[in-house]
Design a protein around this motif. Structure first.
Motif, PDB file in Angstrom:
ATOM      1  N   LEU A   5      77.133  38.453  48.414  1.00  0.00           N
ATOM      2  CA  LEU A   5      76.685  38.848  47.075  1.00  0.00           C
ATOM      3  C   LEU A   5      75.164  38.939  47.013  1.00  0.00           C
ATOM      4  CD1 LEU A   5      79.088  36.686  44.882  1.00  0.00           C
ATOM      5  CD2 LEU A   5      79.070  39.181  45.055  1.00  0.00           C
ATOM      6  N   LEU A   6      74.488  37.992  47.632  1.00  0.00           N
ATOM      7  CA  LEU A   6      73.026  38.009  47.599  1.00  0.00           C
ATOM      8  C   LEU A   6      72.466  39.190  48.382  1.00  0.00           C
ATOM      9  CD1 LEU A   6      71.850  34.291  47.827  1.00  0.00           C
ATOM     10  CD2 LEU A   6      72.599  35.615  45.855  1.00  0.00           C
ATOM     11  N   ARG A   7      73.133  39.575  49.463  1.00  0.00           N
ATOM     12  CA  ARG A   7      72.632  40.697  50.253  1.00  0.00           C
ATOM     13  C   ARG A   7      72.756  42.017  49.493  1.00  0.00           C
ATOM     14  NH1 ARG A   7      75.226  38.123  54.660  1.00  0.00           N
ATOM     15  NH2 ARG A   7      76.989  39.580  54.493  1.00  0.00           N
ATOM     16  N   VAL A   8      73.764  42.087  48.601  1.00  0.00           N
ATOM     17  CA  VAL A   8      73.947  43.310  47.809  1.00  0.00           C
ATOM     18  C   VAL A   8      72.822  43.464  46.780  1.00  0.00           C
ATOM     19  CG1 VAL A   8      75.428  44.392  46.066  1.00  0.00           C
ATOM     20  CG2 VAL A   8      76.433  43.423  48.125  1.00  0.00           C
ATOM     21  N   GLU A   9      72.347  42.342  46.232  1.00  0.00           N
ATOM     22  CA  GLU A   9      71.280  42.387  45.238  1.00  0.00           C
ATOM     23  C   GLU A   9      69.991  42.874  45.891  1.00  0.00           C
ATOM     24  OE1 GLU A   9      71.123  41.436  41.816  1.00  0.00           O
ATOM     25  OE2 GLU A   9      73.275  41.702  42.020  1.00  0.00           O
ATOM     26  N   GLN A  10      69.358  43.872  45.280  1.00  0.00           N
ATOM     27  CA  GLN A  10      68.114  44.407  45.817  1.00  0.00           C
ATOM     28  C   GLN A  10      67.116  44.605  44.687  1.00  0.00           C
ATOM     29  OE1 GLN A  10      68.763  47.889  48.229  1.00  0.00           O
ATOM     30  NE2 GLN A  10      70.430  46.960  49.376  1.00  0.00           N
ATOM     31  N   GLY A  11      65.847  44.704  45.057  1.00  0.00           N
ATOM     32  CA  GLY A  11      64.809  44.891  44.049  1.00  0.00           C
ATOM     33  C   GLY A  11      64.406  43.579  43.424  1.00  0.00           C
ATOM     34  N   TYR A  12      63.561  43.665  42.435  1.00  0.00           N
ATOM     35  CA  TYR A  12      63.054  42.470  41.753  1.00  0.00           C
ATOM     36  C   TYR A  12      64.199  41.795  41.012  1.00  0.00           C
ATOM     37  CZ  TYR A  12      59.776  39.464  39.299  1.00  0.00           C
ATOM     38  OH  TYR A  12      59.097  38.379  38.819  1.00  0.00           O
ATOM     39  N   LEU A  13      64.370  40.492  41.220  1.00  0.00           N
ATOM     40  CA  LEU A  13      65.498  39.768  40.646  1.00  0.00           C
ATOM     41  C   LEU A  13      65.283  39.509  39.161  1.00  0.00           C
ATOM     42  CD1 LEU A  13      68.193  38.375  41.315  1.00  0.00           C
ATOM     43  CD2 LEU A  13      66.883  36.269  41.680  1.00  0.00           C
ATOM     44  N   THR A  14      66.258  39.890  38.333  1.00  0.00           N
ATOM     45  CA  THR A  14      66.215  39.622  36.888  1.00  0.00           C
ATOM     46  C   THR A  14      67.567  39.045  36.465  1.00  0.00           C
ATOM     47  OG1 THR A  14      67.007  41.838  36.306  1.00  0.00           O
ATOM     48  CG2 THR A  14      64.615  41.538  36.487  1.00  0.00           C
ATOM     49  N   PRO A  15      67.634  38.388  35.298  1.00  0.00           N
ATOM     50  CA  PRO A  15      68.925  37.854  34.836  1.00  0.00           C
ATOM     51  C   PRO A  15      69.930  38.967  34.575  1.00  0.00           C
ATOM     52  CG  PRO A  15      67.099  36.846  33.637  1.00  0.00           C
ATOM     53  CD  PRO A  15      66.523  37.998  34.399  1.00  0.00           C
ATOM     54  N   LYS A  16      71.197  38.660  34.798  1.00  0.00           N
ATOM     55  CA  LYS A  16      72.264  39.559  34.392  1.00  0.00           C
ATOM     56  C   LYS A  16      72.472  39.418  32.882  1.00  0.00           C
ATOM     57  CE  LYS A  16      74.744  39.762  38.787  1.00  0.00           C
ATOM     58  NZ  LYS A  16      74.553  41.212  38.960  1.00  0.00           N
TER      59      LYS A  16
END
Length: 206
Positions: free
Chosen positions: A55-66
Protein backbone atom coordinates in the motif's frame (compact mmCIF):
# COMPACT_ATOMS: atom_id res chain seq x y z
CA UNK A 1 8.15 2.03 20.12
CA UNK A 2 7.39 5.03 17.87
CA UNK A 3 3.84 6.39 17.86
CA UNK A 4 1.50 6.18 14.88
CA UNK A 5 1.97 9.92 14.33
CA UNK A 6 5.77 9.52 14.26
CA UNK A 7 5.53 6.64 11.78
CA UNK A 8 3.29 8.68 9.50
CA UNK A 9 5.88 11.47 9.66
CA UNK A 10 8.59 9.00 8.60
CA UNK A 11 6.34 7.83 5.75
CA UNK A 12 5.84 11.44 4.68
CA UNK A 13 9.60 12.12 4.71
CA UNK A 14 10.34 8.97 2.69
CA UNK A 15 7.57 9.61 0.20
CA UNK A 16 8.51 13.25 -0.31
CA UNK A 17 12.15 12.24 -0.67
CA UNK A 18 11.29 9.72 -3.39
CA UNK A 19 9.21 12.37 -5.14
CA UNK A 20 11.73 15.19 -5.16
CA UNK A 21 15.26 13.75 -5.00
CA UNK A 22 17.30 13.31 -8.17
CA UNK A 23 20.12 11.41 -6.45
CA UNK A 24 20.06 7.63 -6.95
CA UNK A 25 21.81 7.00 -3.62
CA UNK A 26 19.21 9.07 -1.76
CA UNK A 27 16.42 7.23 -3.57
CA UNK A 28 17.80 3.95 -2.25
CA UNK A 29 17.85 5.34 1.29
CA UNK A 30 14.26 6.59 1.01
CA UNK A 31 13.11 3.23 -0.35
CA UNK A 32 14.69 1.53 2.68
CA UNK A 33 13.17 4.10 5.06
CA UNK A 34 9.74 3.45 3.56
CA UNK A 35 10.18 -0.31 3.94
CA UNK A 36 11.17 0.02 7.61
CA UNK A 37 8.23 2.35 8.20
CA UNK A 38 5.86 -0.20 6.66
CA UNK A 39 7.14 -2.91 9.03
CA UNK A 40 6.57 -0.68 12.06
CA UNK A 41 3.15 0.50 10.81
CA UNK A 42 2.07 -3.11 10.39
CA UNK A 43 2.90 -3.73 14.04
CA UNK A 44 0.96 -0.65 15.15
CA UNK A 45 -2.18 -1.34 13.10
CA UNK A 46 -2.25 -5.15 13.27
CA UNK A 47 -2.11 -5.51 9.49
CA UNK A 48 0.06 -7.84 7.43
CA UNK A 49 3.50 -6.30 6.80
CA UNK A 50 3.56 -7.26 3.11
CA UNK A 51 0.12 -5.70 2.60
CA UNK A 52 1.16 -2.47 4.29
CA UNK A 53 4.40 -2.33 2.31
CA UNK A 54 2.45 -2.76 -0.94
CA UNK A 55 0.00 0.00 0.00
CA UNK A 56 2.79 2.42 0.84
CA UNK A 57 4.58 1.73 -2.44
CA UNK A 58 1.41 2.63 -4.36
CA UNK A 59 1.23 6.04 -2.66
CA UNK A 60 3.23 8.62 -4.61
CA UNK A 61 3.80 12.35 -4.45
CA UNK A 62 3.55 14.58 -1.42
CA UNK A 63 1.71 12.75 1.36
CA UNK A 64 -1.59 14.33 2.48
CA UNK A 65 -4.50 13.02 4.61
CA UNK A 66 -7.20 10.98 2.93
CA UNK A 67 -10.74 12.39 3.00
CA UNK A 68 -13.76 10.46 4.29
CA UNK A 69 -17.18 12.04 3.56
CA UNK A 70 -20.15 11.13 5.77
CA UNK A 71 -23.76 12.14 5.10
CA UNK A 72 -25.96 13.18 8.03
CA UNK A 73 -29.59 12.66 6.98
CA UNK A 74 -32.50 13.35 9.34
CA UNK A 75 -36.18 12.56 8.87
CA UNK A 76 -39.18 14.52 10.15
CA UNK A 77 -39.04 12.64 13.45
CA UNK A 78 -35.44 13.70 14.04
CA UNK A 79 -34.07 10.22 13.43
CA UNK A 80 -30.72 9.75 11.68
CA UNK A 81 -30.15 7.51 8.67
CA UNK A 82 -27.60 4.73 9.23
CA UNK A 83 -26.44 1.86 7.07
CA UNK A 84 -25.07 -1.56 8.04
CA UNK A 85 -21.56 -2.20 6.74
CA UNK A 86 -21.03 -5.53 5.02
CA UNK A 87 -17.35 -5.54 6.11
CA UNK A 88 -18.01 -5.76 9.85
CA UNK A 89 -21.79 -6.02 10.35
CA UNK A 90 -21.83 -2.71 12.24
CA UNK A 91 -23.59 0.56 11.43
CA UNK A 92 -22.41 3.94 10.16
CA UNK A 93 -23.48 7.17 8.58
CA UNK A 94 -23.57 6.62 4.79
CA UNK A 95 -20.28 7.62 3.21
CA UNK A 96 -16.79 6.67 2.19
CA UNK A 97 -13.55 7.85 0.61
CA UNK A 98 -13.66 11.01 -1.48
CA UNK A 99 -13.12 10.39 -5.18
CA UNK A 100 -11.29 12.85 -7.45
CA UNK A 101 -13.67 14.70 -9.75
CA UNK A 102 -16.51 14.90 -7.23
CA UNK A 103 -17.23 17.63 -4.71
CA UNK A 104 -18.04 16.74 -1.06
CA UNK A 105 -21.72 17.52 -1.79
CA UNK A 106 -21.74 15.18 -4.78
CA UNK A 107 -19.98 12.44 -2.83
CA UNK A 108 -22.46 12.65 0.06
CA UNK A 109 -25.46 12.43 -2.29
CA UNK A 110 -23.99 9.53 -4.25
CA UNK A 111 -22.98 7.56 -1.16
CA UNK A 112 -26.49 7.83 0.31
CA UNK A 113 -28.03 6.67 -2.97
CA UNK A 114 -25.61 3.75 -3.37
CA UNK A 115 -25.66 2.60 0.25
CA UNK A 116 -29.33 3.18 1.20
CA UNK A 117 -31.32 3.73 -2.03
CA UNK A 118 -32.52 7.14 -0.83
CA UNK A 119 -32.31 10.40 -2.77
CA UNK A 120 -31.04 13.38 -0.77
CA UNK A 121 -29.95 16.96 -1.27
CA UNK A 122 -26.68 18.14 0.33
CA UNK A 123 -27.27 21.27 2.41
CA UNK A 124 -24.17 22.34 4.35
CA UNK A 125 -20.96 21.25 6.03
CA UNK A 126 -21.32 20.30 9.70
CA UNK A 127 -17.81 19.27 10.76
CA UNK A 128 -14.25 18.56 9.64
CA UNK A 129 -12.60 16.15 12.06
CA UNK A 130 -9.07 14.75 12.23
CA UNK A 131 -9.51 11.02 12.82
CA UNK A 132 -6.34 10.87 14.92
CA UNK A 133 -7.83 13.28 17.47
CA UNK A 134 -10.71 10.92 18.26
CA UNK A 135 -10.65 7.43 19.83
CA UNK A 136 -10.98 5.44 16.61
CA UNK A 137 -9.02 2.19 16.22
CA UNK A 138 -5.51 2.74 14.78
CA UNK A 139 -5.54 3.45 11.05
CA UNK A 140 -2.77 3.13 8.50
CA UNK A 141 -3.73 6.49 6.97
CA UNK A 142 -4.15 9.98 8.33
CA UNK A 143 -7.80 10.85 7.63
CA UNK A 144 -9.94 13.99 7.64
CA UNK A 145 -13.64 13.23 8.11
CA UNK A 146 -16.20 15.59 6.54
CA UNK A 147 -19.77 15.46 7.87
CA UNK A 148 -22.31 16.90 5.40
CA UNK A 149 -25.94 17.61 6.30
CA UNK A 150 -28.35 16.21 3.69
CA UNK A 151 -32.14 16.52 3.34
CA UNK A 152 -34.40 13.74 2.03
CA UNK A 153 -35.32 14.60 -1.58
CA UNK A 154 -37.75 11.80 -2.29
CA UNK A 155 -39.81 9.06 -0.68
CA UNK A 156 -38.26 6.45 1.57
CA UNK A 157 -36.89 3.50 -0.38
CA UNK A 158 -36.09 -0.17 0.04
CA UNK A 159 -32.46 -0.95 0.72
CA UNK A 160 -30.67 -1.66 -2.58
CA UNK A 161 -28.52 -4.71 -3.25
CA UNK A 162 -24.89 -3.51 -3.24
CA UNK A 163 -21.40 -4.67 -2.36
CA UNK A 164 -20.81 -2.42 0.67
CA UNK A 165 -23.90 -2.44 2.90
CA UNK A 166 -26.60 -4.96 3.88
CA UNK A 167 -29.32 -2.80 5.46
CA UNK A 168 -30.25 0.79 6.31
CA UNK A 169 -32.78 2.54 8.51
CA UNK A 170 -33.71 5.45 10.75
CA UNK A 171 -32.57 5.55 14.38
CA UNK A 172 -33.15 7.89 17.29
CA UNK A 173 -30.08 9.12 19.12
CA UNK A 174 -31.06 7.27 22.29
CA UNK A 175 -31.34 3.96 20.43
CA UNK A 176 -28.30 3.86 18.13
CA UNK A 177 -27.25 0.38 16.94
CA UNK A 178 -23.64 -0.81 17.40
CA UNK A 179 -21.53 1.56 15.29
CA UNK A 180 -18.51 0.73 13.13
CA UNK A 181 -15.75 2.45 15.17
CA UNK A 182 -13.36 2.89 12.25
CA UNK A 183 -16.01 4.92 10.44
CA UNK A 184 -17.82 6.92 13.14
CA UNK A 185 -18.23 7.03 16.89
CA UNK A 186 -21.49 7.50 18.85
CA UNK A 187 -20.39 10.91 20.11
CA UNK A 188 -19.63 12.02 16.54
CA UNK A 189 -23.10 10.99 15.33
CA UNK A 190 -24.75 12.79 18.25
CA UNK A 191 -22.65 15.92 17.73
CA UNK A 192 -23.37 15.94 14.00
CA UNK A 193 -27.10 15.74 14.63
CA UNK A 194 -26.86 18.53 17.22
CA UNK A 195 -25.01 20.69 14.69
CA UNK A 196 -27.65 19.89 12.08
CA UNK A 197 -30.47 20.97 14.37
CA UNK A 198 -28.67 24.09 15.61
CA UNK A 199 -27.14 26.03 12.66
CA UNK A 200 -25.98 28.78 15.00
CA UNK A 201 -23.31 26.44 16.38
CA UNK A 202 -21.41 26.79 13.09
CA UNK A 203 -18.99 24.16 11.80
CA UNK A 204 -16.88 21.97 14.08
CA UNK A 205 -13.22 21.92 13.01
CA UNK A 206 -10.41 20.04 14.74
Amino acid sequence: MPTLAQLRELQSIAQAGLTYTRDDYDKGRYVRLLALTAELLAGQTGQDAATVSGLLRVEQGYLTPKVDVRAVVLNAAGEVLLTCERADGLWSLPGGWADPGESPREIAVREVREETGREVRAVRLLAVLDKDKHPHPPDLWAVYKLFVLCEPAGPDAAHPVNTETTDSGWFSLDALPPLSPGRNLPEQVRRAVNLALNPGLGVDVD
